[in-house]
Scaffold this active site. Structure first.
Site, PDB file in Angstrom:
ATOM      1  N   HIS A 105       0.852  -1.197   0.000  1.00 47.73           N
ATOM      2  CA  HIS A 105       0.000   0.000   0.000  1.00 47.73           C
ATOM      3  C   HIS A 105       0.878   1.233   0.000  1.00 47.73           C
ATOM      4  O   HIS A 105       1.838   1.316   0.763  1.00 47.73           O
ATOM      5  CB  HIS A 105      -0.908   0.011   1.227  1.00 47.73           C
ATOM      6  CG  HIS A 105      -1.773   1.225   1.275  1.00 47.73           C
ATOM      7  ND1 HIS A 105      -2.983   1.305   0.611  1.00 47.73           N
ATOM      8  CD2 HIS A 105      -1.598   2.423   1.879  1.00 47.73           C
ATOM      9  CE1 HIS A 105      -3.503   2.502   0.815  1.00 47.73           C
ATOM     10  NE2 HIS A 105      -2.691   3.191   1.583  1.00 47.73           N
ATOM     11  N   ASP A 119     -15.347   2.848   7.506  1.00 48.77           N
ATOM     12  CA  ASP A 119     -14.327   3.745   6.982  1.00 48.77           C
ATOM     13  C   ASP A 119     -14.921   4.719   5.971  1.00 48.77           C
ATOM     14  O   ASP A 119     -14.586   5.893   5.958  1.00 48.77           O
ATOM     15  CB  ASP A 119     -13.192   2.949   6.333  1.00 48.77           C
ATOM     16  CG  ASP A 119     -12.133   3.869   5.753  1.00 48.77           C
ATOM     17  OD1 ASP A 119     -11.538   4.629   6.535  1.00 48.77           O
ATOM     18  OD2 ASP A 119     -11.921   3.860   4.526  1.00 48.77           O
ATOM     19  N   ARG A 163     -14.986  13.002   7.943  1.00 50.05           N
ATOM     20  CA  ARG A 163     -13.709  13.704   8.132  1.00 50.05           C
ATOM     21  C   ARG A 163     -13.498  14.738   7.031  1.00 50.05           C
ATOM     22  O   ARG A 163     -12.999  15.838   7.289  1.00 50.05           O
ATOM     23  CB  ARG A 163     -12.555  12.700   8.126  1.00 50.05           C
ATOM     24  CG  ARG A 163     -12.465  11.886   9.416  1.00 50.05           C
ATOM     25  CD  ARG A 163     -11.526  10.704   9.261  1.00 50.05           C
ATOM     26  NE  ARG A 163     -10.177  11.126   8.933  1.00 50.05           N
ATOM     27  CZ  ARG A 163      -9.279  10.363   8.297  1.00 50.05           C
ATOM     28  NH1 ARG A 163      -9.596   9.135   7.925  1.00 50.05           N
ATOM     29  NH2 ARG A 163      -8.080  10.825   8.029  1.00 50.05           N
ATOM     30  N   SER A 203      -7.781   4.272   9.115  1.00 50.93           N
ATOM     31  CA  SER A 203      -8.442   4.161   7.816  1.00 50.93           C
ATOM     32  C   SER A 203      -7.672   3.208   6.899  1.00 50.93           C
ATOM     33  O   SER A 203      -8.236   2.272   6.315  1.00 50.93           O
ATOM     34  CB  SER A 203      -8.559   5.552   7.183  1.00 50.93           C
ATOM     35  OG  SER A 203      -9.057   5.447   5.874  1.00 50.93           O
ATOM     36  N   LYS A 254      -8.636  -1.312   6.284  1.00 46.84           N
ATOM     37  CA  LYS A 254      -8.879  -1.892   4.961  1.00 46.84           C
ATOM     38  C   LYS A 254      -7.852  -2.968   4.634  1.00 46.84           C
ATOM     39  O   LYS A 254      -8.176  -4.000   4.055  1.00 46.84           O
ATOM     40  CB  LYS A 254      -8.887  -0.787   3.903  1.00 46.84           C
ATOM     41  CG  LYS A 254     -10.146   0.060   3.991  1.00 46.84           C
ATOM     42  CD  LYS A 254     -10.153   1.233   3.032  1.00 46.84           C
ATOM     43  CE  LYS A 254      -9.204   2.314   3.489  1.00 46.84           C
ATOM     44  NZ  LYS A 254      -9.322   3.564   2.706  1.00 46.84           N
TER      45      LYS A 254
END
Lengths: 443, 443
Positions: free
Chosen positions: A82, A161, A168, A183, A187
């Site tokens: 990621h 999320d 947010r 967040s 995931k």
């Protein structure tokens, strides 16, 4: 549970218990805790942070709000990568097939581009026919069959999320490290990974540009991953300039394909191999970094990585002919080149500025609802630090029309001038490695 | 205006402009800014505070959200008094008629009791027939006629404060000095006063017990009043014990009436005269504090103050016979006395504990929806610091039934023991005077 009291405690700097976090997030997801209470709590978190155990509990509770990517019968080690987002960063397109070709299972859920940063889903969808909206069961079946599936986050994965992020976004609470961490990690943990490699970008084009704060985020991400039972490593990498030449969806697919043939620009390959080596090491596919890199290079040289990408494209409905005839990818009708304003070493170009030009050209999103033109984009021809001559072409514009070209030319000429004036030294491509033994505080 | 950007700026510690505050609060009042955005902003204010100019703008904007008490044709100087809340504090009942009898116009909008603190409206409504729900026009007509009107906050006055308070109550954002200041002062400025005297309580029974923080609040209130064009003075007064003997609605009316006859306990008279002198000085009704107190004493001695209270009671539908026959006020059927556990100086009793006993007896509110029993309450017979003998009655309980009496006796006996153990020195009744020349920061 009186939510106002929990908010007060967090406001006063006290920690909530794991049970309180779990109950609170469950009630919020069900709509029993209203948005205004969560908004106040989020703002209190921006100021007070979260203790390590709170962050773990919050991440877990978010993960629990939806389904997880099933483990199935497959026994292969599962690794994902990621990135915190950048410009020209197409390493996922290379790493997913490359690692799968090494026998590692890669269940990759990616996002779309927003603002100046690109998104893996948009890039993949520039391949004619390619679908990323697979159900999680289809994705799992594909993962078992070919070792890799590249999908978007479905509605059923971590719904909290989505709800939290939407809140947010409108309450000035996006830029909180523990909220960013929860967040991202909720995931990733929903993918039920064995290992995760994080690419935390540093520099002007990064979500968090400052090296110290990026390091702090990396440590928090790693600690949260490890607490969630997933072996996690992070690399801090350079985003003071775009990665590789190509910036723009179809252009980046083209460059990724070249990379899978061993023909990508050096900076892109260096970062890809560094991340890939970490993935392979986590999966036990090599003994050390050098061995991992050697194995990755061999897997590219043998054509196995490219063939795996072909398998993915076929499996997800895309046209595999693009691998052999890249001209089948969408192309932009107007092409123009911008030249170096002076002799000298090519300076790092601000990725935010380039990202804005791509948005101007129609290839990016200002807001989530925007559609993207896959064909447009930029090619940054020299690598940062390379000697160039004044008048030599250094950026190639791929535009939909003359108006786009003109505007892009103007902005890019200005950016080249300022970059020359700034004369910054490019950051090392891989700045630092962060593992669980680094201590990452929760604030 | 992108509200999320404003929230971010406040979160980062930047000030918003007066125009931004005005627009934001207008849109919030209209429902165009959702509660969740306001909740996040309120929490950011809890951490970042408000600059002086922001606080003034916010207060003004709140005041603008509703109607103001009309000025009418009357040329009399208009003064009100506001207290931050305590136990046994019936000074408003004395001051309103007393100052009106001195020729000062007193447009007084008060609140109800909540938690351990009492409220002027509840006390007034223990007078049979007395109505506090006058329209603002009726109140203004009465003010012109008799110089005083005692009413509740109508729906039309500062509606934004209602909406904001309801939100603060459930989002852990009640305890913010600038938010408290804006709430108090927007309502006071809506009375279109020429002068205002604030009674900021200090000590265990005060909303803000610590002297330093109470001083800070006083300075902020005074600065905001002055910025709103109202001459404002604050006194910090003792709330480490109840004020006067009587605590409970009808009991307090009875004591206030005694005070208007010059027969109230010394502590109550001292605080009343100190506040009254400030009110009179603001109105130009005396040259100095001593002269002001002499004039107030004369006005009581002449019977003019009591007659003015009679006028108010008649004007607002109450039974004026209570002034001559206090037994016409609601009385509780069960009366009992608690005795001193030891010889010695009578210690300050914790007003919060006494307030809780009053709630137990049915004379106070835990939540705004509770109804109050006007008859019940307590009388604290000796003043703090006075010598008493063990076994001497020191608290008289007025209960609705035996169960209430018993429970109250138990809690009070415990509180007497702990108060004796604490053996605290009572605070001076009037601790400090705060005027516009004191500097009050906005944080």
């Amino acid at each position: 549970m009186v939510v106002a009291r929990l908010i007060e405690r967090k406001r006063n700097g006290d920690a909530l218990t794991p049970d309180e976090w779990r109950t609170l997030l469950r009630l919020y997801t069900e709509g029993a805790v209203p948005e205004y209470q969560m908004a106040a709590l989020l703002m209190a978190i921006c100021f007070r942070g979260l203790e390590r155990h709170e962050l773990t509990a919050m991440t877990d509770a978010m993960c629990d709000s939806g389904i997880r990517w099933p483990r199935g019968a497959g026994s292969r080690f599962r690794v994902d990568k990621h990135s915190t987002g950048g410009v020209g960063d197409k390493t996922s397109l290379l790493l997913a097939p490359l690692l799968a070709a090494c026998g590692v299972a890669v269940p990759m859920m990616s996002g779309r581009g927003l603002g100046h940063t690109g998104g893996t889903l948009d890039k993949l969808e520039s391949i004619p026919g390619f679908r990323t909206d697979l159900s999680i069961d289809t994705a799992q079946a594909q993962l078992e069959r070919i070792g890799v599936a590249l999908i978007g986050q479905t509605e059923e994965i971590v719904p909290t999320d989505r709800k939290l992020y939407a809140l947010r976004d409108v309450t000035g609470t996006v830029e909180s490290m523990p909220l960013i961490t929860a967040s991202i990690m909720s995931k990733k943990l929903a993918e039920q990974l064995d290992g995760l490699v994080l690419d935390v970008k540093v520099g002007s084009g990064a979500f968090i540009p400052e090296p110290e704060r990026a390091l702090e985020l990396a440590q928090m991400l790693v600690a949260t991953g490890e607490a969630g039972g997933c072996r996690t490593v992070a690399l801090l990498t350079a985003m003071d300039r775009p990665l590789g030449r190509a910036c723009g969806n179809a252009l980046e697919v083209r460059e990724a394909v070249a990379g899978l043939r061993g023909e990508a620009p050096g900076d892109l390959m260096e970062v890809t191999l560094a991340l890939g080596a970490e993935m392979l090491l986590l999966a036990g596919g090599a003994d050390d970094q050098e061995g991992a890199i050697r194995r990755l290079r061999r897997t590219i040289a043998s054509g196995a990585a490219l063939e795996k990408f072909r398998d993915v494209i076929v499996a997800q409905g895309g046209d595999p002919a693009v691998l052999d005839e890249p001209s089948r990818l969408p192309t932009a009708p107007v092409i123009a080149e911008v030249t170096a304003p002076h002799d000298g070493r090519f300076p790092p170009l601000d990725p935010r500025r380039l990202g804005e030009v791509i948005i101007m050209l129609g290839g990016g999103r200002r807001v989530a609802e925007d559609t993207v033109d896959p064909a447009v984009g930029l090619e940054v021809l020299p690598r940062a630090g390379q000697r160039v001559r004044g008048g030599e072409p250094v950026i190639r514009i791929h535009a939909r029309d003359e108006a786009g070209r003109k505007e892009a030319e103007m902005v890019l000429a200005r950016e080249l001038e300022s970059a020359w004036r700034r004369g910054a030294e490019p950051l090392p491509l891989v700045i630092r490695r962060v593992t669980a033994t680094d201590d990452g505080g929760g604030r």
